[in-house]
Design a protein around this motif. Structure first.
Motif, PDB file in Angstrom:
ATOM      1  N   GLY A 295      -5.854  -2.926  -0.781  1.00  0.00           N
ATOM      2  CA  GLY A 295      -6.749  -2.991  -1.635  1.00  0.00           C
ATOM      3  C   GLY A 295      -6.900  -3.609  -3.182  1.00  0.00           C
ATOM      4  N   ASP A 296      -5.624  -3.442  -3.856  1.00  0.00           N
ATOM      5  CA  ASP A 296      -5.601  -3.499  -5.233  1.00  0.00           C
ATOM      6  C   ASP A 296      -4.275  -4.493  -5.245  1.00  0.00           C
ATOM      7  OD1 ASP A 296      -3.193  -2.632  -3.862  1.00  0.00           O
ATOM      8  OD2 ASP A 296      -2.497  -1.544  -5.150  1.00  0.00           O
ATOM      9  N   GLY A 297      -4.548  -5.801  -4.490  1.00  0.00           N
ATOM     10  CA  GLY A 297      -3.477  -7.097  -4.681  1.00  0.00           C
ATOM     11  C   GLY A 297      -2.020  -7.071  -4.175  1.00  0.00           C
ATOM     12  N   THR A 298      -1.627  -5.730  -3.713  1.00  0.00           N
ATOM     13  CA  THR A 298      -1.093  -5.470  -2.611  1.00  0.00           C
ATOM     14  C   THR A 298      -0.012  -5.381  -1.332  1.00  0.00           C
ATOM     15  OG1 THR A 298      -0.765  -3.431  -2.923  1.00  0.00           O
ATOM     16  CG2 THR A 298       0.232  -4.945  -4.931  1.00  0.00           C
ATOM     17  N   THR A 299       0.666  -5.903  -0.849  1.00  0.00           N
ATOM     18  CA  THR A 299       0.195  -6.433   0.211  1.00  0.00           C
ATOM     19  C   THR A 299       1.970  -4.689   1.099  1.00  0.00           C
ATOM     20  OG1 THR A 299       1.451  -8.500   0.777  1.00  0.00           O
ATOM     21  CG2 THR A 299      -0.789  -8.345   0.349  1.00  0.00           C
ATOM     22  N   SER A 300       2.130  -5.123   2.540  1.00  0.00           N
ATOM     23  CA  SER A 300       3.070  -4.841   2.559  1.00  0.00           C
ATOM     24  C   SER A 300       2.986  -5.218   4.730  1.00  0.00           C
ATOM     25  CB  SER A 300       3.485  -3.237   2.926  1.00  0.00           C
ATOM     26  OG  SER A 300       4.273  -2.295   3.889  1.00  0.00           O
ATOM     27  N   THR A 301       4.121  -5.572   5.223  1.00  0.00           N
ATOM     28  CA  THR A 301       4.605  -5.754   6.557  1.00  0.00           C
ATOM     29  C   THR A 301       5.224  -4.721   7.793  1.00  0.00           C
ATOM     30  OG1 THR A 301       7.171  -6.674   5.655  1.00  0.00           O
ATOM     31  CG2 THR A 301       4.685  -8.135   5.842  1.00  0.00           C
ATOM     32  N   GLU A 302       5.249  -3.818   6.568  1.00  0.00           N
ATOM     33  CA  GLU A 302       5.689  -2.087   7.363  1.00  0.00           C
ATOM     34  C   GLU A 302       4.261  -1.676   8.143  1.00  0.00           C
ATOM     35  OE1 GLU A 302       7.645   0.360   4.703  1.00  0.00           O
ATOM     36  OE2 GLU A 302       8.268  -1.060   3.819  1.00  0.00           O
ATOM     37  N   GLN A 303       5.660  -1.368   9.477  1.00  0.00           N
ATOM     38  CA  GLN A 303       3.718  -0.140  10.874  1.00  0.00           C
ATOM     39  C   GLN A 303       3.466   0.540   9.885  1.00  0.00           C
ATOM     40  OE1 GLN A 303       6.697   0.212  14.024  1.00  0.00           O
ATOM     41  NE2 GLN A 303       4.187   1.046  15.251  1.00  0.00           N
ATOM     42  N   HIS A 304       4.340   1.640   9.492  1.00  0.00           N
ATOM     43  CA  HIS A 304       3.689   2.578   8.345  1.00  0.00           C
ATOM     44  C   HIS A 304       4.056   2.989   7.122  1.00  0.00           C
ATOM     45  CE1 HIS A 304       3.390   4.021  12.887  1.00  0.00           C
ATOM     46  NE2 HIS A 304       4.568   4.146  13.232  1.00  0.00           N
ATOM     47  N   PRO A 305       3.683   2.170   6.170  1.00  0.00           N
ATOM     48  CA  PRO A 305       3.292   2.125   4.785  1.00  0.00           C
ATOM     49  C   PRO A 305       3.662   2.828   4.093  1.00  0.00           C
ATOM     50  CG  PRO A 305       1.995   0.698   4.836  1.00  0.00           C
ATOM     51  CD  PRO A 305       2.685   0.802   6.411  1.00  0.00           C
ATOM     52  N   MET A 306       3.655   3.594   2.879  1.00  0.00           N
ATOM     53  CA  MET A 306       3.887   4.140   1.744  1.00  0.00           C
ATOM     54  C   MET A 306       3.759   3.296   0.355  1.00  0.00           C
ATOM     55  SD  MET A 306       4.464   7.650   2.679  1.00  0.00           S
ATOM     56  CE  MET A 306       5.253   8.173   1.479  1.00  0.00           C
ATOM     57  N   HIS A 307       2.370   3.887  -0.296  1.00  0.00           N
ATOM     58  CA  HIS A 307       2.140   2.842  -1.397  1.00  0.00           C
ATOM     59  C   HIS A 307       1.426   3.648  -2.122  1.00  0.00           C
ATOM     60  CE1 HIS A 307       0.455  -0.783  -3.163  1.00  0.00           C
ATOM     61  NE2 HIS A 307      -1.143  -0.032  -3.608  1.00  0.00           N
ATOM     62  N   THR A 308       1.768   3.491  -3.948  1.00  0.00           N
ATOM     63  CA  THR A 308       1.193   4.054  -4.989  1.00  0.00           C
ATOM     64  C   THR A 308       0.117   3.243  -5.407  1.00  0.00           C
ATOM     65  OG1 THR A 308       3.293   5.411  -5.100  1.00  0.00           O
ATOM     66  CG2 THR A 308       2.271   4.984  -6.673  1.00  0.00           C
ATOM     67  N   TYR A 309      -1.012   3.675  -5.365  1.00  0.00           N
ATOM     68  CA  TYR A 309      -2.254   3.133  -6.826  1.00  0.00           C
ATOM     69  C   TYR A 309      -1.907   2.930  -7.754  1.00  0.00           C
ATOM     70  CZ  TYR A 309      -4.436   1.987  -2.184  1.00  0.00           C
ATOM     71  OH  TYR A 309      -4.918   1.617  -0.987  1.00  0.00           O
ATOM     72  N   LYS A 310      -1.651   2.332  -8.652  1.00  0.00           N
ATOM     73  CA  LYS A 310      -1.536   2.306  -9.651  1.00  0.00           C
ATOM     74  C   LYS A 310      -2.756   3.084 -10.948  1.00  0.00           C
ATOM     75  CE  LYS A 310       1.599  -1.246 -10.976  1.00  0.00           C
ATOM     76  NZ  LYS A 310       2.563  -2.752 -11.153  1.00  0.00           N
ATOM     77  N   GLU A 311      -4.091   2.339 -10.237  1.00  0.00           N
ATOM     78  CA  GLU A 311      -5.082   3.598 -11.080  1.00  0.00           C
ATOM     79  C   GLU A 311      -5.791   3.857 -10.175  1.00  0.00           C
ATOM     80  OE1 GLU A 311      -7.027  -0.735 -12.320  1.00  0.00           O
ATOM     81  OE2 GLU A 311      -6.006  -1.282 -13.971  1.00  0.00           O
ATOM     82  N   ALA A 312      -6.866   5.047 -10.497  1.00  0.00           N
ATOM     83  CA  ALA A 312      -7.816   5.234  -9.460  1.00  0.00           C
ATOM     84  C   ALA A 312      -9.059   4.513  -9.591  1.00  0.00           C
ATOM     85  CB  ALA A 312      -8.378   6.697 -10.215  1.00  0.00           C
ATOM     86  N   GLY A 313      -9.544   4.834  -7.985  1.00  0.00           N
ATOM     87  CA  GLY A 313     -10.969   4.250  -7.408  1.00  0.00           C
ATOM     88  C   GLY A 313     -10.781   4.404  -6.117  1.00  0.00           C
ATOM     89  N   LYS A 314     -11.849   3.399  -5.610  1.00  0.00           N
ATOM     90  CA  LYS A 314     -12.294   3.327  -3.842  1.00  0.00           C
ATOM     91  C   LYS A 314     -12.050   1.606  -3.774  1.00  0.00           C
ATOM     92  CE  LYS A 314     -16.597   4.178  -5.155  1.00  0.00           C
ATOM     93  NZ  LYS A 314     -17.760   4.366  -5.275  1.00  0.00           N
ATOM     94  N   TYR A 315     -10.748   1.710  -2.432  1.00  0.00           N
ATOM     95  CA  TYR A 315      -9.871   0.307  -2.313  1.00  0.00           C
ATOM     96  C   TYR A 315     -10.557   0.049  -0.424  1.00  0.00           C
ATOM     97  CZ  TYR A 315      -7.556   0.974  -6.543  1.00  0.00           C
ATOM     98  OH  TYR A 315      -7.114   0.873  -7.786  1.00  0.00           O
ATOM     99  N   VAL A 316     -11.063  -0.866  -0.639  1.00  0.00           N
ATOM    100  CA  VAL A 316     -10.919  -1.324   0.529  1.00  0.00           C
ATOM    101  C   VAL A 316      -9.780  -1.230   1.344  1.00  0.00           C
ATOM    102  CG1 VAL A 316     -11.858  -3.528   2.474  1.00  0.00           C
ATOM    103  CG2 VAL A 316     -12.850  -2.053  -0.077  1.00  0.00           C
TER     104      VAL A 316
END
Length: 339
Positions: A295-316
């Protein structure tokens, strides 16, 4: 006595087929016969060599659960040649259920408290029914509550923690068939102070719980000590000691109810300061590829990914999965909100 090796299964109802608690067994027709625990599995504590006589008493029990709900559903179908239920006290045909959700084992009633220096009151209100629960369910209950929750927490037998319904057309002292539907909530901790501090047992697929029951059958006798006591456990004192209960496995959905492919996922905030979120794939079916959009313009093809958001917010956040059965998507709108 031979070492106990028996184990049983708890049927998983699909989320869109949760049984109605109305005394009608139609909702249970989907449950395979392999889940039925019949009278042939019970022993008569008053006469260990006695064989069940279906002309006197015949009982069948099925147990179910629903993924995401901490409830155990029961269907109790019984024929009795003499139903005894005119008294306002404990003198009643009874279906006695004992459950130990986390299989912690050990005594659960005041009389069996290991500290014999405690007074009855101290043992009862600090211990009885706290880590495992005993329900004396009256079959049927007329002019009294549906069950005795034997312990210092009678609130566990009321909504939103339990519910029951009967169907029968016999009168006291007569023969006939009874259908009882009910559900209960097992607790790892249930104290006399009420539900505020209670801890429900978390029910999950393939988890084993401690469970057992007995059928107390009067046949026109006035002495509470003279009823037949048909017990699923080989140990009479299972009613007060959870170590004598039997393992019941919370089964996955039967194959006929499983979807060939369905996307699903969950998440957990690992570190709010770093906005680090862990995503867990919980999709159903055979899956060969995963595609996440955070929802922040980044993607992953892992089954169980970890992700760090750069900005606070609500994401789809969206997960696409792919396999032999095709493709599926699960989007969650604003569930993932980071500070």
């Amino acid at each position: 006595m031979a070492q106990e090796t028996r184990s049983y299964k708890v049927f998983q109802f699909p989320a869109n087929m949760i049984p109605r608690v109305d005394g009608d067994a139609d909702d249970w027709k989907m449950v395979p016969d392999s889940y039925t625990v019949g009278m042939d599995q019970l022993v008569n504590d008053k006469n260990l060599s006695a064989k069940p006589d279906p002309k006197n008493m015949d009982v069948k029990v099925k147990v179910g659960w629903v993924k995401g709900l901490n409830r155990l559903y029961f269907l109790y179908e019984a024929y009795d040649n003499y139903w005894d239920f005119t008294h306002p006290d404990l003198h009643n045909d009874i279906f006695e259920v004992v459950v130990d959700g986390d299989r912690s084992g050990g005594p659960l009633i005041a009389e069996q408290h290991p500290n014999k220096d405690l007074s009855w009151s101290e043992a009862y209100f600090s211990f009885h029914g706290v880590h495992a629960q005993n329900y004396h369910i009256f079959t049927p209950a007329e002019g009294k509550d549906w069950a005795l929750a034997w312990g210092s927490q009678p609130w566990i037998k009321d909504l939103p923690y339990a519910n029951a319904a009967y169907h029968y057309n016999f009168r006291p002292g007569k023969a006939g068939k009874l259908t009882l539907e009910f559900w209960i909530t097992p607790f790892d901790y249930a104290g006399p102070e009420g539900p505020a501090r209670a801890v429900e047992t978390k029910l999950e697929e393939n988890k084993k719980i401690g469970l057992c029951w007995a059928v107390l059958d009067y046949d026109d006798v006035n002495d509470v000590k003279k009823q037949d006591f048909w017990n699923l456990s080989r140990e009479h004192k299972m009613y007060g000691n959870a170590s004598f209960l039997l393992p019941f496995t919370l089964m996955p959905l039967e194959p006929s109810f499983r979807r060939p492919l369905a996307a699903q996922w969950s998440f957990q905030m690992v570190d709010p300061k770093r906005r680090l979120v862990a995503f867990t794939d919980k999709s159903e079916g055979k899956i060969t590829a995963w595609q996440w959009d955070f929802g922040d313009g980044t993607t992953s093809t892992e089954q169980h990914p970890m992700h760090t958001y750069k900005e606070a917010g609500k994401y789809v956040v969206v997960l696409w999965v792919e396999g032999p059965a095709g493709k599926a998507r699960m989007a969650k709108v604003w569930d993932v909100a980071v500070p």
